[in-house]
Design an enzyme around this catalytic site. Structure first.
Site, PDB file in Angstrom:
ATOM      1  N   LYS A  13       0.836  -1.211   0.000  1.00 58.47           N
ATOM      2  CA  LYS A  13       0.000   0.000   0.000  1.00 58.47           C
ATOM      3  C   LYS A  13       0.870   1.261   0.000  1.00 58.47           C
ATOM      4  O   LYS A  13       0.622   2.178  -0.766  1.00 58.47           O
ATOM      5  CB  LYS A  13      -0.914   0.045   1.239  1.00 58.47           C
ATOM      6  N   ARG A  88      -9.324   1.085   9.389  1.00 62.81           N
ATOM      7  CA  ARG A  88      -8.843  -0.253   9.717  1.00 62.81           C
ATOM      8  C   ARG A  88      -9.850  -1.042  10.531  1.00 62.81           C
ATOM      9  O   ARG A  88      -9.615  -2.206  10.830  1.00 62.81           O
ATOM     10  CB  ARG A  88      -7.580  -0.106  10.555  1.00 62.81           C
ATOM     11  N   ARG A 127      12.342  -6.520   4.334  1.00 58.37           N
ATOM     12  CA  ARG A 127      12.338  -5.059   4.493  1.00 58.37           C
ATOM     13  C   ARG A 127      13.108  -4.690   5.767  1.00 58.37           C
ATOM     14  O   ARG A 127      13.900  -3.753   5.772  1.00 58.37           O
ATOM     15  CB  ARG A 127      10.886  -4.556   4.586  1.00 58.37           C
ATOM     16  N   ARG A 135      11.601  -0.996  11.621  1.00 58.99           N
ATOM     17  CA  ARG A 135      10.471  -0.476  12.394  1.00 58.99           C
ATOM     18  C   ARG A 135      10.292  -1.382  13.606  1.00 58.99           C
ATOM     19  O   ARG A 135      10.548  -2.575  13.543  1.00 58.99           O
ATOM     20  CB  ARG A 135       9.206  -0.554  11.529  1.00 58.99           C
ATOM     21  N   ARG A 146       0.078  -8.734  13.414  1.00 61.01           N
ATOM     22  CA  ARG A 146      -0.558  -7.710  12.575  1.00 61.01           C
ATOM     23  C   ARG A 146      -1.433  -8.345  11.494  1.00 61.01           C
ATOM     24  O   ARG A 146      -2.487  -7.820  11.143  1.00 61.01           O
ATOM     25  CB  ARG A 146       0.516  -6.807  11.934  1.00 61.01           C
TER      26      ARG A 146
HETATM   27  P1  ADP Z   1       1.193  -1.796   7.801  1.00 60.98           P
HETATM   28  O1  ADP Z   1       0.950  -1.195   6.450  1.00 60.98           O
HETATM   29  O2  ADP Z   1       2.441  -2.604   7.836  1.00 60.98           O
HETATM   30  O3  ADP Z   1      -0.008  -2.461   8.357  1.00 60.98           O
HETATM   31  P2  ADP Z   1       1.056   0.830   9.051  1.00 60.98           P
HETATM   32  O4  ADP Z   1       2.241   1.683   8.892  1.00 60.98           O
HETATM   33  O5  ADP Z   1      -0.174   1.157   8.258  1.00 60.98           O
HETATM   34  O6  ADP Z   1       1.536  -0.660   8.817  1.00 60.98           O
HETATM   35  O7  ADP Z   1       0.610   0.778  10.594  1.00 60.98           O
HETATM   36  C1  ADP Z   1       1.516   0.405  11.607  1.00 60.98           C
HETATM   37  C2  ADP Z   1       0.794   0.366  12.957  1.00 60.98           C
HETATM   38  O8  ADP Z   1       0.231   1.676  13.238  1.00 60.98           O
HETATM   39  C3  ADP Z   1      -0.405  -0.582  13.036  1.00 60.98           C
HETATM   40  O9  ADP Z   1      -0.033  -1.908  13.324  1.00 60.98           O
HETATM   41  C4  ADP Z   1      -1.217   0.087  14.163  1.00 60.98           C
HETATM   42  O10 ADP Z   1      -0.687  -0.204  15.437  1.00 60.98           O
HETATM   43  C5  ADP Z   1      -1.007   1.563  13.922  1.00 60.98           C
HETATM   44  N1  ADP Z   1      -2.074   2.120  13.049  1.00 60.98           N
HETATM   45  C6  ADP Z   1      -1.909   2.655  11.809  1.00 60.98           C
HETATM   46  N2  ADP Z   1      -3.092   3.037  11.295  1.00 60.98           N
HETATM   47  C7  ADP Z   1      -4.029   2.709  12.228  1.00 60.98           C
HETATM   48  C8  ADP Z   1      -5.448   2.819  12.286  1.00 60.98           C
HETATM   49  N3  ADP Z   1      -6.159   3.338  11.272  1.00 60.98           N
HETATM   50  N4  ADP Z   1      -6.076   2.368  13.408  1.00 60.98           N
HETATM   51  C9  ADP Z   1      -5.407   1.860  14.433  1.00 60.98           C
HETATM   52  N5  ADP Z   1      -4.072   1.710  14.439  1.00 60.98           N
HETATM   53  C10 ADP Z   1      -3.386   2.136  13.359  1.00 60.98           C
END
Ligand code: ADP
Length: 189
Positions: A13, A88, A127, A135, A146
């Protein structure tokens, strides 16, 4: 153009969002990036989010809904946006629908990027190795968490948006350029 990119962690994404930003000249709104900046800046929100994120759990709906609502009011979001990592949960999707109504905006599409979970584990473990600055949540154990959270909390949004007739599904295991081309075709149909 107002798009949501939906898909499990590692599906690409973020990569696709960055390419589409250049193609369409609209901002990339990534709640994950915004939360990581808050962690780096050690703001109260960042401090509260760090532990939850490092476990692979979701930050509260209240926090991320607030982030997005504020972000929508910035000048650059008037032309459109690419949402990545938000919504999400069903609660977030409902909050988003309400924000859009209030701001007189509507979505053009929801692009679902699919990929086999084992491919995703391989990509993210790589990655973490290649970047050197991993990260906090890019290790295999947290990643599996996740992926579980995605299946349970986020995957139901595909149905949610299907009911609105917005979902376009793209195979995220193809090469990056082909995924981009598929997304561009999907949103122009
Ligand atoms: P990925 O694309 O690997 O899932 P992100 O960078 O989108 O990772 O998100 C990393 C973390 O940030 C998530 O695992 C969550 O803890 C938090 N996070 C990001 N966006 C949201 C959201 N919309 N609601 C709740 N937690 C979020």
């Amino acid at each position: 153009m107002r798009l949501i990119l939906l898909g499990p962690p590692g599906a690409g994404k973020g990569t696709q969002a960055k390419i589409l930003v250049d193609a369409y000249g609209i901002p990339h709104l990534s709640t994950g990036d915004i939360l990581r900046s808050a962690i780096a800046a050690e703001t109260p929100m960042g401090l509260a989010a760090k532990e939850v994120m490092d476990r692979g759990d979701l930050v509260s709906d209240e926090i991320v809904n607030g982030i997005i609502s504020e972000r929508f009011d910035a000048e650059d979001a008037k032309a459109g946006f690419i949402l990545d990592g938000f919504p999400r949960t069903t609660t977030q999707a409902e909050a988003l629908d309400q924000m859009l109504v209030e701001k007189g905006m509507s979505l053009d599409g929801v692009v679902e990027i699919t990929a086999d979970p084992e491919v995703l584990v391989g990509r993210i473990v790589n990655r973490a190795k290649e970047s050197g600055v991993a990260r906090g949540d890019d290790n295999e154990q947290v990643l599996r968490k996740r992926l579980d959270v995605y299946r349970e909390m986020t995957a139901p949004l595909v149905d949610y948006y299907q009911r609105q007739g917005l979902v376009r599904t793209v195979d995220g295991t193809q090469p990056v350029e082909e995924v981009t081309a598929a997304i561009r075709r999907a949103v122009h149909n």
